[in-house]
Design an enzyme around this catalytic site. Structure first.
Site, PDB file in Angstrom:
ATOM      1  N   GLU A 198     -43.316  15.591  16.274  1.00 33.67           N
ATOM      2  CA  GLU A 198     -43.063  15.852  15.199  1.00 33.67           C
ATOM      3  C   GLU A 198     -41.770  16.619  14.377  1.00 33.67           C
ATOM      4  O   GLU A 198     -41.259  14.996  13.982  1.00 33.67           O
ATOM      5  CB  GLU A 198     -44.019  16.826  14.460  1.00 33.67           C
ATOM      6  CG  GLU A 198     -43.612  17.478  13.175  1.00 33.67           C
ATOM      7  CD  GLU A 198     -42.622  18.519  12.677  1.00 33.67           C
ATOM      8  OE1 GLU A 198     -42.446  18.477  11.821  1.00 33.67           O
ATOM      9  OE2 GLU A 198     -42.382  19.597  13.625  1.00 33.67           O
ATOM     10  N   HIS A 214     -48.342  17.087  14.199  1.00 36.33           N
ATOM     11  CA  HIS A 214     -48.213  18.192  14.336  1.00 36.33           C
ATOM     12  C   HIS A 214     -49.064  19.514  14.828  1.00 36.33           C
ATOM     13  O   HIS A 214     -48.408  19.822  15.588  1.00 36.33           O
ATOM     14  CB  HIS A 214     -47.956  19.455  12.106  1.00 36.33           C
ATOM     15  CG  HIS A 214     -47.751  19.054  11.641  1.00 36.33           C
ATOM     16  ND1 HIS A 214     -46.846  17.777  10.788  1.00 36.33           N
ATOM     17  CD2 HIS A 214     -46.810  19.897  11.145  1.00 36.33           C
ATOM     18  CE1 HIS A 214     -46.084  17.925  10.249  1.00 36.33           C
ATOM     19  NE2 HIS A 214     -45.742  19.361  10.068  1.00 36.33           N
TER      20      HIS A 214
END
Lengths: 337, 530
Positions: A10, A306
């Site tokens: 991420e 994430h």
């Protein structure tokens, strides 16, 4: 010292926040490089620095590179001290992201903590207050942690000024949690939170929801006018199943049509229902670190970047056994052994 | 890490807003403290009493939006934020009073708020390093009347070379001023240029006396006039320039000229007279050759300078006049003080700013530029553009720069020299012949007693060797008389004054013409030289 590549996965603030939590929980120092290296403004920004400072405070840590624009940070945590803390977040940044950094640490201590947060409470790029309160905390409760959150005043971008009081009653050993079936939907509850805006906005949002989801409700039951310092508006849809309640949000901002705000929220709910994976993308994200201590398994929608990043970071700090089983295109089973 | 400190004015228009919707507005002071990649440890909020209510709102809002920042309110009263002098002096005082600590803190001066006058003054003070820091501005990103993205900021570090063009634009104004003082002449002389730079600053900022020293013709009166015009342009004086050469008022009337008189105060004082000092009220009094002023007048002048009041002759009513004095002198006043001819206290008073103007001899590199200036002046007054041809200008410059050229009356000599050549030039073109003749004229004017040179000027060495000393001495004297006469007839009258009366006819002119011819000379040749 544990080395983290900040540009991994991420590649943003999440790696940093997870690393801070894990470093404090495992009492291991770490060094993170290439912080946010691919972004237009690389390095630590204001909100990241606030998280670093909060972590420093609760763990009496020694830090190097804690300034804006810094792309390298060294963090040496010491003893965690429970107690009363006050964190103020600048430029209406999210209080919830700071809470997310310190909560997993403070909830695993021996004594109570009380945190007062000031800043943004309903920010588009972070879980809003209500999500943590209604979706996340009940699961923590199942683990044995009793956290109470009180919204004294919401804070919307750009005025900020929201106030949240969090009471953490910790638990040293967590109960395992298994969420593996979607169950029956009992209800979908709409709610609109707003401040300093005409009622008409709320009516348009609710009528969109009524039409698109074929629900019937009284506007007055779903409307909460708040005392925020600036204008702000958020649409919430709470999907109540046998298992738990999962909330979804539509964020309003100046220039965005009320119907579109509602529609964004409706789309997420429809996806959730169609997918039938009980743990949605955002919740999964939040649960990875607590689950590492609680153990058990979660039936999730396909893992977000994430979540994948979080799992990798966790593995850097602990020899954790997290098994990711992609059951099909819509379901992933996460097992924490 | 150095602490970051922002310093900015309350934006009485842009920062406005009391109700919750102010947060939807672009408010520069708030936005300055809302960036995610720029956080200030301290903010000095400058405001005026009239806006204290708005100041309180901004004070609270900044604290709310930027909890990292300590906000200090500074009451900075500015009567008119559009008045340059007011704003500049207030900010200047602030810059002197504020405990800047550049070793530990970085300063950012916010220029988005405040009037354009405030912005310019902040620029000037930052550029001059009176305010040690960089400028910062905030700008919203609009598209078709809508803010399309969050505001951004830019930091303007004037030390960076990319701002050179901007700075030079601001310097242009100051260059214009110095160039103005130099009458637009592009001077190269370093000492002179430094002097003019200094005079520029002094004349704009100071009301104290100026003493211009320098040889005759160095340009003292012209400079005084220019200083006055510059001050007038910058609105530093509202009165007039009153100038007088003290040598011309040396008589009994000196004090009356300077201070005025009451009717009947002395014989001939038929009416009241306003003196020069009164006439210079709120303006400039230029006293050239101040050394020529009598001791009594010096005392009166000193009193008028110190008290701004004086008594006209024969009046018991005090008059007042607030004027700036510029004094000119070509004599060393210190020396006069030691001789008791000039008052020590007056000198002390007027030499607050002393400028030694170099004469032309000390500014030879500027001769070329001054020749052009003189030609321009000639064109203006005569409506005729005169130029040198190349050989002529080379010859003239060679002479002008030589040791032979003493330039006794400095720029005044150059001025008359150019006027003479320009007047005599045929087809508006100065040729080598004009230059050669002018050179002789100049040499003669600088060495008036040396008429021996006349023979060598008019006759070649070979010719002179063939003339007896007896004849040379006679010829020399005759030529001297001729040179002082306008015509051959007048010279005849002069030279034969005794015998001409006893003669029935006189052919004196003819006698001289023949005498000169004996040596190969004619009248025109002599006149060409003189």
């Amino acid at each position: 010292m544990i080395k983290i590549d900040g540009s991994f996965g991420e590649g943003g603030g999440q790696i940093l926040r997870s690393s801070l939590s894990l470093s404090m929980l495992t009492k291991q120092s770490f060094e993170i490089n290439n912080i946010r290296s691919g972004r237009s403004k690389p390095g630590l920004l204001r909100q990241h620095l606030t998280a670093v400072k909060a972590a420093t405070q609760i763990s009496n840590a020694k830090v190097e590179g804690d300034y804006i624009g810094s792309t390298t940070l060294k963090f040496f945590p010491q003893e965690i001290v429970s107690g009363k803390y006050e964190f103020k977040i600048g430029s209406a940044g999210s209080c919830m992201l700071v809470l997310q950094t310190v909560l997993p640490v403070l909830m695993l201590q021996e004594s109570k903590s009380e945190i007062y947060l000031e800043g943004g409470t309903h920010n588009p790029m972070a879980p809003p207050f209500d999500f943590l309160d209604k979706t996340f905390l009940p699961i923590l409760k199942k683990m044995g942690v009793d956290v109470n959150m009180k919204l004294l005043r919401p804070g919307f971008y750009p005025a900020g000024g929201g106030q949240v009081l969090v009471e953490i009653n910790p638990c040293k050993t967590l109960n395992s949690v298994n969420i593996d079936s979607f169950g029956e939907i009992n209800s979908i509850k709409p709610r609109v939170l707003f401040s300093n805006l005409p009622h008409q906005v709320v009516r348009r949002e609710l009528s969109t929801i009524r039409k698109k989801l074929n629900l019937s409700f009284d506007d007055r039951d779903c409307t909460i006018e708040t005392n925020a310092l600036g204008p702000g508006n958020i649409v919430e849809l709470e999907v109540e199943t046998d298992q738990f309640n999962q909330c979804f949000y539509g964020f309003a901002f100046k220039g965005k049509k009320a119907e579109l705000v509602a529609q964004n929220c409706i789309d997420q709910v429809k996806d959730y229902i169609a997918c039938k994976a009980p743990v949605g993308e955002y919740l999964c994200d939040q649960l990875i670190i607590p689950m590492m201590y609680a153990k058990g398994h979660l039936l999730c929608s396909p893992l977000s970047m994430h979540s994948k990043t979080n799992i990798e970071v966790v593995k850097k700090f602990v020899d954790a056994k997290i098994v990711v089983e992609e059951l099909n295109e819509q379901h992933t089973l996460l097992r924490f052994l | 890490m150095k602490k970051k400190v922002s310093i900015g004015f309350l934006g009485t228009t842009l920062d406005k807003g009391q109700n919750p919707h102010r947060w939807e507005k672009w408010r520069p002071t708030i936005d300055l403290h809302s960036f995610d990649d720029l956080v200030f440890d301290r903010f000095e909020l400058l405001y005026d009493q009239r806006y204290s209510k708005l100041c309180d709102v901004i004070y609270k809002d900044v604290q709310q939006i930027s909890p990292e920042t300590l906000v200090n309110k500074h009451l900075l009263p500015i009567a008119s934020p559009w008045d340059f002098e007011d704003v500049f002096s207030t900010l200047y005082d602030f810059s002197k009073a504020y405990p800047f600590d550049p070793d530990n803190e970085e300063y950012y001066f916010h220029i988005t708020t405040g009037t354009h006058v405030v912005q310019i003054c902040l620029f000037l003070l930052t550029e001059s390093r009176n305010l040690p820091g960089t400028l910062i501005q905030v700008h919203p990103n609009w598209k078709r009347g809508k803010m399309v993205s969050e505001p951004s900021y830019s930091i303007i570090d004037l030390d960076l070379s990319k701002y050179d063009p901007l700075i030079s634009r601001f310097h242009k104004q100051s260059i214009e001023a110095t160039s103005f003082l130099k009458s637009g002449i592009e001077t190269k002389n370093k000492a002179f240029n430094n002097l003019i730079d200094e005079i520029e600053k002094v004349s704009i900022y100071s009301k104290h006396p100026l003493l211009l020293m320098g040889p005759t013709g160095a340009g003292k009166s012209l400079l005084a006039k220019r200083i006055f015009e510059l001050k007038k342009k910058r609105h530093k004086v509202s009165g007039e320039l009153v100038q007088i050469n003290c040598a011309t008022i040396r008589s009994d009337t000196a004090s009356s000229t300077l201070f005025g008189h009451k009717r009947g105060s002395f014989t001939g004082a038929i009416t009241d007279r306003v003196g020069l000092i009164k006439a210079a009220h709120k303006g400039i009094l230029f006293l050239d050759e101040i050394s020529e002023l009598g001791l009594q007048e010096q005392a009166m002048l000193l009193h008028a300078l110190e008290e701004k009041t004086f008594y006209p002759l024969g009046s018991d009513k005090q008059e007042s006049s607030d004027f700036q004095i510029i004094a000119g002198t070509n004599i060393d006043l210190e020396h006069l003080v030691s001789l008791g001819l000039f008052r020590k206290d007056l000198l002390a008073r007027i030499n607050m700013w002393t400028f030694q103007l170099p004469g032309l001899v000390d500014r030879k590199e500027d001769i070329s530029a001054n020749i052009n200036f003189e030609l321009d002046q000639f064109e203006k007054s005569e409506n005729r553009r005169v130029t040198f041809n190349k050989e002529a200008i080379n010859k003239y410059l060679k002479f002008a720069l030589s040791k032979q050229a003493t330039w006794k009356a400095s720029f005044r000599d150059l001025n008359s020299s150019i006027i003479r050549m320009a007047t005599l030039a045929q087809n508006s073109r100065i040729n080598t012949q004009n230059v050669e003749q002018e050179i002789q004229r100049l040499i003669k004017s600088w060495n008036p007693a040396n008429h021996n040179n006349l023979l060598s000027t008019l006759l070649t060495k070979d010719q002179l060797e063939k003339i007896d000393l007896f004849d040379q001495l006679q010829l020399q004297s005759i030529l001297k008389v001729c040179s002082q006469c306008d015509s051959l007839a007048q010279a005849g009258k002069e030279l034969f004054a005794v015998t001409r009366n006893s003669k029935s006819t006189n052919n004196d002119s003819d006698r001289i013409r023949k005498y000169l011819a004996k040596f190969g000379l004619n009248w025109k040749q002599i006149k060409d030289v003189y």
